[in-house]
Design an enzyme around this catalytic site. Structure first.
Site, PDB file in Angstrom:
ATOM      1  N   GLU A 219      47.582  37.385  41.041  1.00 49.89           N
ATOM      2  CA  GLU A 219      46.087  37.563  41.210  1.00 49.89           C
ATOM      3  C   GLU A 219      45.412  37.140  39.943  1.00 49.89           C
ATOM      4  O   GLU A 219      44.887  38.444  39.161  1.00 49.89           O
ATOM      5  CB  GLU A 219      45.710  39.161  41.685  1.00 49.89           C
ATOM      6  CG  GLU A 219      46.366  39.420  42.941  1.00 49.89           C
ATOM      7  CD  GLU A 219      45.692  40.914  43.542  1.00 49.89           C
ATOM      8  OE1 GLU A 219      45.205  41.453  42.757  1.00 49.89           O
ATOM      9  OE2 GLU A 219      46.013  41.157  44.607  1.00 49.89           O
ATOM     10  N   GLU A 328      50.563  40.101  49.396  1.00 52.55           N
ATOM     11  CA  GLU A 328      50.166  41.729  49.587  1.00 52.55           C
ATOM     12  C   GLU A 328      49.269  41.630  50.680  1.00 52.55           C
ATOM     13  O   GLU A 328      48.180  41.033  51.023  1.00 52.55           O
ATOM     14  CB  GLU A 328      49.277  41.613  48.370  1.00 52.55           C
ATOM     15  CG  GLU A 328      50.100  42.034  47.277  1.00 52.55           C
ATOM     16  CD  GLU A 328      49.310  42.704  45.909  1.00 52.55           C
ATOM     17  OE1 GLU A 328      48.189  43.276  46.117  1.00 52.55           O
ATOM     18  OE2 GLU A 328      49.883  42.454  44.962  1.00 52.55           O
TER      19      GLU A 328
HETATM   20  C1  LIG Z   1      46.841  47.629  46.743  1.00 47.03           C
HETATM   21  C2  LIG Z   1      47.060  47.947  45.356  1.00 47.03           C
HETATM   22  O1  LIG Z   1      46.750  49.090  44.811  1.00 47.03           O
HETATM   23  N1  LIG Z   1      47.260  47.047  44.324  1.00 47.03           N
HETATM   24  C3  LIG Z   1      47.409  47.280  43.025  1.00 47.03           C
HETATM   25  C4  LIG Z   1      48.940  48.002  43.034  1.00 47.03           C
HETATM   26  O2  LIG Z   1      48.895  48.290  41.503  1.00 47.03           O
HETATM   27  C5  LIG Z   1      48.997  47.179  40.578  1.00 47.03           C
HETATM   28  C6  LIG Z   1      49.398  47.781  39.341  1.00 47.03           C
HETATM   29  O3  LIG Z   1      50.737  47.948  39.044  1.00 47.03           O
HETATM   30  C7  LIG Z   1      47.589  46.770  40.660  1.00 47.03           C
HETATM   31  O4  LIG Z   1      47.168  45.695  39.858  1.00 47.03           O
HETATM   32  C8  LIG Z   1      47.293  46.264  42.117  1.00 47.03           C
HETATM   33  O5  LIG Z   1      45.929  45.932  42.302  1.00 47.03           O
END
Ligand SMILES: CC(=O)N[C@H]1CO[C@H](CO)[C@@H](O)[C@@H]1O
Ligand SMILES: *[C@@H]1O[C@H](CO)[C@@H](O)[C@H](O)[C@H]1NC(C)=O
Ligand SMILES: *[C@@H]1O[C@H](CO)[C@@H](O)[C@H](O)[C@H]1NC(C)=O
Length: 397
Positions: A219, A328
């Site tokens: 991301e 994701e």
């Molecule tokens: C969906 C979500 O919660 N994504 C997050 C999960 O945790 C990471 C950090 O470990 C975040 O960066 C994500 O955005």
């Protein structure tokens, strides 16, 4: 994960000394007890219930408006009514843990970060899944003292490699995922040559393992699409230069690589040009089903939202003759579970009918998520295991 909400209500206790959190450090989240005061010039931004981060700039409290119609009278397909579909080549979950505690570098194993549990891997392999995305923190893998082109932390690399090898020893695929949002040691990554070298070095560690997948960067977000593209292309070149010539590479665009914003973010204008001498690259996108698409809310918009949000990205993949990977993805619990299952099932069906999506991976499993995390798929009791797996995931294996 999009940063659309600023952190106000989630701020946890401020320590008396009011220590300042450095730019890009953690400043909030459930169970977080550190400072919530960001260094000058940055603002604490909500990312998810468990993580907020000091992002450069001043807060603009964006309200979460949905741009998505809540419509369509046609019932979404169920797995049994989903005709003429192609199964995913890769289907599984994200396994969180090694990237946790990103504000504490290097941090302590067992306190700030942890590696996924072999028992969790066994569970999903037993269910028939074959893909695990394993996030890690770049500053732990290549410590800032030596920079991203410098030596590895041998201990962290060894622990990470152990779980990767465990996964692939079961015949499954493991995606190596620097979970850094294109930010290293507090600064946006800008040098394509350094990033290329980082990937040549890292891929070199795994080049003899055919079941490893290289996921260039989780991301990228505030950088222009063209910058994200240039860095991803450099990584592809670096990976192939290491001698890792057979493995799949996943590239991700800017704006949190969102599927529903693939066109508006500018990613669609540049990523069609991605070149891999070995011709084994796919475009990884992420998609959440709440109103702002960020995965931060537990309200799913509608039972058809999954398929609707993927439609433009699917059309772009088809037009550019590229393969997609939904890396994701999660849904929310507040709706009636039947509707949520329908939204997921509809998305799965649309993906498998399109012929261009080669894989999908649920966010998230991992030993340290709170047991009430609304998108948790960690066995045995994660809410998604109980309520989503049988209805909307297993039928699409
Ligand atoms: C969906 C979500 O919660 N994504 C997050 C999960 O945790 C990471 C950090 O470990 C975040 O960066 C994500 O955005
Ligand atoms: C099945 O899908 C393929 C590829 O997506 C398509 O070419 C074909 O026409 C479809 N067949 C039917 C019966 O829908
Ligand atoms: C690696 O894992 C072992 C436990 O197997 C742990 O004792 C050690 O601290 C870990 N080191 C790192 C850097 O992760």
């Amino acid at each position: 994960m999009k940063n659309l909400l600023t952190l106000a209500t989630l701020a946890v206790a401020v320590s008396p000394a009011v220590a300042q959190v450095p730019v890009f450090g953690q400043c909030g989240g459930e169970d977080y007890t550190g400072s919530t005061v960001c260094a000058a010039g940055s603002t604490c931004v909500f990312e998810n219930p468990f993580f907020s981060q000091c992002i450069p700039g001043t807060a603009t409290a964006t309200t979460t408006t949905s741009t998505v119609a809540t419509t369509t009278s046609t019932a979404p397909p169920t797995s049994s009514s989903c005709a003429n579909r192609t199964k995913f080549k890769f289907f599984g979950v994200n396994e969180s843990g090694a990237e946790f505690g990103s504000a504490t570098i290097p941090g302590t194993w067992g306190i700030d970060f942890i590696f996924p549990a072999p028992s969790s891997i066994d569970y999903f392999v037993g269910q028939g899944f074959n893909f695990f995305r394993v996030p890690f923190q770049m500053e732990r893998m290549v410590p800032p003292a030596g920079g991203m082109t410098g030596p590895f932390s041998e201990a962290y690399l060894a622990n990470y490699t152990a779980i990767i090898n465990y996964i692939t020893s079961k015949g499954a695929f493991a995606a190596i995922d620097p979970h850094n949002f294109m930010i290293y040691n507090g600064a946006e990554i800008s040098s394509t040559s350094d990033f290329q070298t980082f990937w040549t070095n890292l891929a070199g560690q795994f080049k003899s393992n055919p079941n490893v997948i290289f996921d260039v960067m989780n991301e990228p977000n505030t950088i222009p699409a063209s910058t994200a593209f240039a860095l991803n292309q450099a990584a592809v070149n670096g990976i192939r230069a290491s001698g890792a010539t057979t493995q799949l590479i996943l590239v991700e665009g800017t704006a949190w690589t969102g599927a529903w914003t693939w066109v508006s973010s500018g990613n669609s204008a540049v990523f069609g040009a991605i070149k891999d001498p070995n011709n084994n690259v796919a475009i990884e996108m992420h998609q959440y089903l709440d109103s702002d698409g960020s995965g931060t809310s537990d309200v799913c918009v509608s039972s058809t939202i999954g398929a609707e949000r993927l439609a433009d990205a699917t059309a772009w993949l088809q037009a550019n003759n590229l393969k997609g990977f939904l890396g994701e993805r999660s849904v929310q619990e507040a709706m009636q579970i039947a509707s949520v299952s329908a939204a997921v099932s509809g998305a799965m069906c649309a993906m498998q009918q399109s012929g261009v999506w080669i894989g999908a991976s649920w966010w998230a499993a991992g030993p340290w998520w709170p047991s009430n995390y609304f998108t948790l798929i960690e066995p045995p009791n994660g809410i998604i295991i109980q309520e989503m797996l049988p209805q909307a995931l297993l039928p699409y294996l």
